[in-house]
Scaffold this motif. Structure first.
Motif, mmCIF file in Angstrom:
data_model
loop_
_atom_site.group_PDB
_atom_site.id
_atom_site.type_symbol
_atom_site.label_atom_id
_atom_site.label_comp_id
_atom_site.label_asym_id
_atom_site.label_seq_id
_atom_site.Cartn_x
_atom_site.Cartn_y
_atom_site.Cartn_z
ATOM 1 N N ASN A 11 5.091 -23.534 -9.778
ATOM 2 C CA ASN A 11 5.758 -24.233 -10.881
ATOM 3 C C ASN A 11 7.243 -23.880 -10.873
ATOM 4 O O ASN A 11 7.723 -23.124 -11.713
ATOM 5 N N SER A 77 0.217 -18.994 -15.487
ATOM 6 C CA SER A 77 0.152 -20.443 -15.501
ATOM 7 C C SER A 77 -1.194 -20.938 -16.011
ATOM 8 O O SER A 77 -2.242 -20.513 -15.520
ATOM 9 N N SER A 79 -2.382 -23.713 -15.352
ATOM 10 C CA SER A 79 -2.987 -24.451 -14.246
ATOM 11 C C SER A 79 -3.623 -23.551 -13.194
ATOM 12 O O SER A 79 -4.238 -24.059 -12.248
ATOM 13 N N ALA A 152 -1.492 -29.245 -20.832
ATOM 14 C CA ALA A 152 -0.755 -28.034 -21.182
ATOM 15 C C ALA A 152 0.620 -28.466 -21.688
ATOM 16 O O ALA A 152 1.065 -29.587 -21.419
ATOM 17 N N TRP A 182 0.722 -30.501 -14.842
ATOM 18 C CA TRP A 182 -0.213 -29.404 -15.080
ATOM 19 C C TRP A 182 -1.561 -29.661 -14.417
ATOM 20 O O TRP A 182 -2.259 -28.718 -14.034
#
Length: 419
Positions: A11, A77, A79, A152, A182
């Motif tokens: 990210n 994260s 994810s 998210a 996400w």
């Protein structure tokens, strides 16, 4: 201690500052990204797999673990929580377990767990098309909330006030979640549960954000933050204040609800970010995520409640009893906000020196850079970054924060120009 940080798809540089905190707190941190950029982390402690496939991530993590003998695996994260759970199981390291991770990542599975264990929650329904969404809204009564099961950062989360809004926003959300970052950052090959949209009944009271820890049957509320934003149709324009305005009796009620939700989700040892909203005077669960809250919530917790979510992540990841206590505010006031701009392609973001270097600023993070495209609802929920200030009271801290935010200048690429 050696810890491995993991993302299936990096990210950008969003988590670098938190990785640095992990090192500052005494860990030797290694980073494994499935898809990532070169030079993200020191070369001797950084690897890029070149794949988001969970089997490839596990294979590389196992190989590295044989060389380095990691004490635990972490992520910040949303994810990556299911990925970390799967890799931790494969390596025989502490973790929440694949089932608890999937339940805590997927909002439908989370709601079903809350319902099965009588943890207070809004009414909800998984909807496949517009007609089902309209039917759920009629049954629950407008307004309702429309949200992704695997979202998210409030992406494609809408407050829907009537049939016309549902007819307008549902198709946009249904299309948008397929391209949502996400979701795109998840590992491939994992069972994440249903990917789609929920309609939920609206909870009409104030919202609170909690940094918490579950440890061997007990749940500790380390920090409680009030969401003080004037609410609109989307939920990305966050403004927060701590210490909380909740009474001791309300804090005790929130603790009971968070504990019930954690147990429902199967969380025995986990760092948690819980979001609670009151409805007719009683607290209800919005969600419990199994990672610290984003933005500057970790710093707010440290300043206003002497709770350190980053240290808690490090302890829990290696199976060590975390340094936690039940909520006890320090008395310091802070406010924090997401920096929001118009939509467009950024040409520049200018932060004045008197803002950047102010002793009143405890958190300033510009996450957008020139060339980035800012998308605003209903197309997306991009932000510029975060700003947090301290003060002697809510009013003092908020006034300073809004003044500083107004001084941050954003320019956009005009039609025909290049960034």
């Amino acid at each position: 201690m050696k810890l491995l940080a993991l993302e299936a798809r990096q990210n950008a540089t969003y988590y670098q500052s938190r990785y640095q905190q992990v090192q500052d707190f005494g860990a030797e941190l290694y980073v494994l990204n499935g898809i990532g950029t070169p030079d993200f982390w020191p070369a001797d402690r950084y690897r890029v797999v070149g794949s988001q496939q969970i089997d490839d991530l596990i294979t590389e993590a196992k190989s590295w673990h044989e060389e380095e003998r990691f004490d635990g695996i972490i992520t910040f994260s949303e994810s990556a929580v299911t990925t970390v759970a799967a890799v931790a199981e494969a390596l025989g390291l502490p973790g929440v377990g694949a089932e608890a991770a999937r339940t805590s990542r997927n909002k439908l599975l989370m709601r079903e767990a809350h319902r099965a264990h009588n943890a207070p929650h809004p009414d909800f329904r998984f909807v496949a098309d517009l007609e089902e969404a309209l039917g759920a809204a009629v049954d629950f009564g407008y307004p309702v909330i429309l949200k992704p099961t695997l979202g998210a950062a409030s992406n494609f989360v809408f407050k829907i006030d009537d049939r016309e809004e549902m007819e307008e926003l549902f198709p946009q959300a249904l299309s948008g979640i397929e391209e949502m970052s996400w979701f795109a950052m998840e590992a491939h090959g994992l069972d994440l549960g249903p990917h789609g949209l929920l309609v939920e009944s609206f909870l009409d009271g104030e919202e609170f954000l909690i940094e918490a820890v579950a440890w061997d049957g007990e749940v500790y509320l380390g920090s409680i933050v009030d969401r003080i934003t004037v609410e609109g149709g989307t939920f990305d324009d966050d403004m927060h204040h701590a210490p909380t305005s909740l009474t001791p009796e309300q804090v005790a009620a929130v603790h009971r609800v968070v504990r019930a939700g954690a147990h429902a989700q199967g969380l025995r040892r986990s760092v948690m970010h819980a979001e609670i909203r009151f409805h007719r005077g009683e607290p209800y669960l919005l969600e419990i995520a199994i990672r610290p809250g984003g933005g500057g919530l970790d710093l707010i917790a440290q300043i206003t409640a002497s709770h350190n979510p980053i240290r808690a992540v490090m302890d829990v990841a290696r199976g060590s009893t975390p340094r936690v206590r039940h909520y006890r505010p320090t008395g310091v006031h802070v406010t924090a906000m997401c920096l929001i701009s118009d939509a467009g392609r950024i040409a520049s973001v200018d932060v004045p020196v008197d803002v950047a270097e102010s002793e009143r600023v405890f958190f300033l993070k510009v996450t957008a850079k020139p060339g980035d495209v800012i998308r605003r609802p209903p197309e997306g929920n991009s932000i510029l970054g975060f700003l947090g200030t301290t003060g002697t009271s809510l009013e003092d801290a908020r006034e300073t924060m809004l003044d500083y935010a107004s001084k941050i200048n954003v320019s956009f690429v005009q039609d025909g120009e290049t960034s």
